[in-house]
Design an enzyme around this catalytic site. Structure first.
Site, PDB file in Angstrom:
ATOM      1  N   PRO A  37       9.703  -7.282   2.283  1.00 39.22           N
ATOM      2  CA  PRO A  37       9.146  -7.142   3.397  1.00 39.22           C
ATOM      3  C   PRO A  37       8.716  -8.216   4.163  1.00 39.22           C
ATOM      4  CG  PRO A  37       7.665  -6.880   1.580  1.00 39.22           C
ATOM      5  CD  PRO A  37       8.733  -7.299   1.172  1.00 39.22           C
ATOM      6  N   LYS A  38       8.910  -7.959   5.597  1.00 36.55           N
ATOM      7  CA  LYS A  38       8.289  -9.074   6.471  1.00 36.55           C
ATOM      8  C   LYS A  38       6.869  -9.067   6.773  1.00 36.55           C
ATOM      9  CE  LYS A  38       9.810 -11.440  10.922  1.00 36.55           C
ATOM     10  NZ  LYS A  38       8.558 -11.682  11.267  1.00 36.55           N
ATOM     11  N   VAL A  39       6.033  -9.883   6.032  1.00 35.11           N
ATOM     12  CA  VAL A  39       4.690  -9.697   5.920  1.00 35.11           C
ATOM     13  C   VAL A  39       4.133 -10.495   7.230  1.00 35.11           C
ATOM     14  CG1 VAL A  39       2.589 -10.459   4.736  1.00 35.11           C
ATOM     15  CG2 VAL A  39       4.745  -9.842   3.506  1.00 35.11           C
ATOM     16  N   ASP A  76       6.106  -5.948   9.828  1.00 32.80           N
ATOM     17  CA  ASP A  76       6.745  -5.662  10.937  1.00 32.80           C
ATOM     18  C   ASP A  76       8.333  -5.528  10.978  1.00 32.80           C
ATOM     19  OD1 ASP A  76       7.137  -8.274  10.507  1.00 32.80           O
ATOM     20  OD2 ASP A  76       6.601  -9.058  12.606  1.00 32.80           O
ATOM     21  N   GLY A  77       8.525  -5.692   9.714  1.00 30.63           N
ATOM     22  CA  GLY A  77      10.158  -5.346   9.342  1.00 30.63           C
ATOM     23  C   GLY A  77      10.368  -5.852   7.751  1.00 30.63           C
TER      24      GLY A  77
END
Length: 556
Positions: free
Chosen positions: A121-123, A275-276
């Protein structure tokens, strides 16, 4: 620095393809100066006081817009909103940053040239370097410009989530990761970004109140010069207390696997805001070769924004079927989900005036239920604001049942309501279709279409013979609709519940009821009863009922 990088990337993914505003050089200078001053003010508050006065998404999108404007009018955009970087602590290994892909196809192309891939995950937080020497956390450095950053050691040592002592391989290591706001079952699709990134940055830069530090976690996404395989890295990190990395770093072999996992993380409860997603190869160069902007072994695929900043191009007024004036903002087109949005309702004239929106303002828009564009808020008002004067309405709920030039908008609105599901439910016939029919056949009143022949409908400009025949059949079927549907289409001022309770089966029976009779119905008081009687006795309504009786419509 994260704000500058994210804004720049957004420019290329969204506004980079935008059309330049049609402004004089003088107006361009004025607009650019005003927006630049606003962003500088936000930067000063953010970097000097650790206070975010605007959400991350608004900041990113307006920064990108400022860069676009500067490029459009030949101004230097290299320093767009970039604050002075005060960090002077050099990273032992540079932060490369993450380039972004805009689509599944672009990701597929990137993956084809790489192997041993993993998804994370793009934290959404702020990047940090953690340096361990002889088993102790020796230093923590903010990302800064990727080469140098600020000393955050004292703050990071105050975080329970960051181990201060490590053993084994990690005892002498350099780790790169994300400091983030700990969340309990955060569902990104439902809850959005919550300005988490700015909250973390504020906590790290604030010199006094550090109560938020205990609410921060860390997600290690890189271990430069660590073990060769990702499996070895994850096992060691997990054993050392960095367990989130192992939980949320998964092997992938195809772009379809990545897309599926991206969808799951968007809709599943997570301990952080995202966010991605990020896809990375475990085959990394040695740390000495890492440079800002050159992390070719890692890429991000961000989520589609749930809201967008759009410029208001015009304020337009429309008369509805009841004669009320509504206000619509015409927007610079933006894409939300799979929709191209270029208009948003502002409601009544009074609401528009309270919102204080003028052409040139920047507004945040999103999609409400059923994909309807919605205004969320005004995010920036331009320096040269000229609001149009709303028209003075001469219309009301008992006007424009019959066509006239001055009645055109309310007349068309009545026809559109008449064919809607709430009215007679004439499938496939909306505002544009009614305008074409009225222009070709010059209706006398809102039911004149009942007399159109199959040949007339097929000959209507913009209508094919097939569509004309289908519409002719629908018009004939409408004749069989029950009486209540017809008076609803006419606009009787009654709720659906009241109409159903009335048991109305004929026009004559309705005309015989007095005020006391109407007040026995649900939701019908003295004032509503008066409105119903006035409507039933109106000369235009009476004439329409007589005409419908001639057409042998049920109940008339």
């Amino acid at each position: 620095m994260w704000r500058w990088i994210s804004g720049l990337m957004l420019l290329w993914s969204g506004y980079g393809a935008a059309v330049c505003p049609v402004w004089s050089q003088a107006k361009a200078d004025k607009e650019v100066t005003a927006l630049s001053a606003q962003i500088k003010g936000w930067d000063d508050s953010y970097w000097k006081q650790g206070v975010s006065e605007v959400s991350d998404e608004v900041y990113d999108q307006l920064s990108a817009r400022l860069t676009q404007w500067r490029r459009c009018f030949g101004q230097d955009s290299s320093g767009n909103g970039l604050p002075v970087l005060v960090g002077n602590i050099k990273h032992p290994i540079a932060h490369t940053g993450v380039s972004k892909v805009a689509s599944k196809d672009a990701l597929r192309q990137w993956m084809q040239a790489r192997r041993n891939l993993w998804v994370q995950p793009k934290v959404d937080g702020v990047a940090v370097t953690l340096i361990y020497r002889n088993g102790t956390l020796a230093q923590a450095i903010s990302r800064g410009d990727g080469i140098k950053g600020e000393d955050w050691t004292a703050q990071v040592r105050s975080m329970p989530a960051v181990p201060t002592h490590l053993k084994g391989m990690l005892g002498n290591s350099v780790l790169q990761g994300e400091l983030f706001l700990l969340r309990d079952n955060h569902i990104q699709q439902q809850m959005g970004g919550m300005n988490a990134r700015a909250k973390v940055a504020g906590a790290m830069m604030r010199q006094t109140d550090r109560s938020l530090l205990s609410q921060l976690g860390v997600f290690i996404w890189a271990w430069p010069d660590g073990p060769k395989t990702m499996a070895q890295r994850l096992a060691a990190l997990s054993a050392a207390g960095f367990d989130l990395t192992a939980r949320f770093t998964l092997p992938v072999h195809s772009v379809d696997e990545v897309a599926k996992q991206r969808g799951q993380w968007l809709t599943s409860p997570l301990p952080f805001v995202t966010d991605g997603i990020v896809v990375r190869s475990e085959d990394e160069p040695s740390g000495e070769r890492w440079l800002p902007g050159e992390g070719s072994w890692v890429v991000a695929w961000k989520y589609t924004p749930v809201s967008q900043v759009a410029e208001v191009r015009d304020i337009q007024f429309a008369v509805g079927r009841t004669g009320k004036i509504s206000v619509v903002a015409a927007l610079e087109p933006v894409r939300l989900d799979d929709k191209r949005v270029q208009r948003v309702s502002l409601g009544s004239v009074g609401r528009w005036q309270r919102l204080d929106i003028a052409p040139g303002d920047q507004v945040m828009v999103s999609l409400a239920g059923q994909g309807i564009p919605r205004l969320d808020k005004v995010v920036w008002r331009g320096p040269d604001r000229q609001k149009p004067q709303p028209p003075v309405s001469q219309f009301h709920s008992l006007t424009c049942f019959y066509a006239s030039p001055e009645c055109l908008e309310q007349f068309i609105a009545r026809l559109s309501w008449l064919s809607s599901k709430q009215g007679l439910d004439i499938n496939g016939l909306g505002e544009s279709g009614w305008r074409a029919l009225h222009q070709a056949h010059r209706f006398e009143h809102i039911f004149s279409w009942l007399q159109l022949s199959q040949e007339q409908l097929a000959a209507t400009p913009g209508f094919s013979a097939t569509r004309g025949l289908a519409l002719w059949h629908r018009f004939n079927l409408v004749r069989e609709q029950p009486f209540i549907r017809w008076i609803t289409a006419m606009g009787i001022p009654m709720t659906k519940a009241a109409l159903s309770a009335s048991g109305a089966e004929s026009w004559q029976a309705m005309r015989k009821r007095n005020s006391a009779d109407w007040q026995t119905l649900p939701g019908t008081g003295e004032e509503k009863a008066r409105q119903i009687i006035n409507w039933l006795q109106d000369p235009q309504i009476d004439a329409l009922s007589a005409w419908l009786a001639e057409q042998h419509i049920n109940g008339f």
